[in-house]
Design an enzyme around this catalytic site. Sequence first.
Site: not given
Length: 377
Positions: A124, A188, A220, A241-242, A244, A267
């Site tokens: 990552e 990212h 737009r 997870d509530g 993110h 993650d």
Amino acid sequence: MKQTLIADQVFDGEVFHQNLPVTIDDGHIIAFDTVADIKPVRVNGTLVPGFIDIQVNGGGGALLNADRSVKCIETIGRAHAQFGTTGFLPTLITDDIDVMRTAADAVAQSLSEGSDGVLGVHFEGPHLSVPKKGVHPQSHIRRISDAELDVFCRKDLGVKVVTLAPENVSVEVIKALVAEDVRVCLGHSNADYDTVVAALKAGATGFTHLYNAMSPMGSREPGMVGAAIESRDAWCGLIVDGHHVHAAAAKVAIYAKPKGKVMLVTDAMPPVGMAQDASFELFGTKVIRDGDRLNAITGELAGCVLDMAQAVNNCVSMLGLEFGEALRMASLYPALFIGQDSVRGTLKVGKKADMVLLDSQRQVTRTYIGGKLVYQI
């Protein structure tokens, strides 16, 4: 060794069966009936396909960036096996080239030694966007060079996933990575819609933790989020997870994408499987655990203490999804993304006996990897 299990229910990836015998031998499912010379073992609960997590930074107190060793990877695997993960990609976040090399060596050794659950590696970064870096260290974010390409293109790393920001990596490089069997994920990133579409055309096939650390969708300017949801072919990892992603946003993506193109990821960080008060350091910055939330002391979300079993349950309780579909998001759909659906992701004759037993509360009581019992409550 042959064995036959009879669970109260078996979910084969498509439908639920009652009291269906599952016979396994040499790590694979060989039959769905009782073999005459084998005394079946009754287990209470629902037997489901093992979960596959393509984004696992840590667990059990271990973090790949901090300890690039087979021991660390096996510690992470054991921690997540408690929660039904039977296949995972140890994930290295943005770091220097020597760390990348030693992490790759550890993954290669884990694969050669047959460490339970290790399927490959996820890099990552480090070729990300500074404005969308999250907790990734800016000091290590950089343009891609031959040094990183040499790591990404190794042939001994199993499944290879690389997350990159397409505004900082050319389409020619993306094509070259794809040609070397790298699954390119976009994330990212502050890229505009056209840049993202160009990367998809070049062979990128995934988006890392949809909505998080990427240019948002506007009326737009669709941004990366808009391109991700619009794409009929690309997979999206989703952290349920509530914290993110809002439930409504998660449901929009699931409803808009073709079935099978949204998969659960954790993650996960070192506190998974640890005490509630566990905290850790990430690149010299303390990360604090507050219940089921992780924040750097500078305020950013810093990964998760989410596990796959909880992610499945959250899909049912938070998003209102049917249980079978939530299970597919944790097993079949990531298997499709990494190209291993012929081997794992469902319970079918000939496939690996990667299985999880859930109790009536949908909590993991047993985990089998290749027919071997690796966790039992």
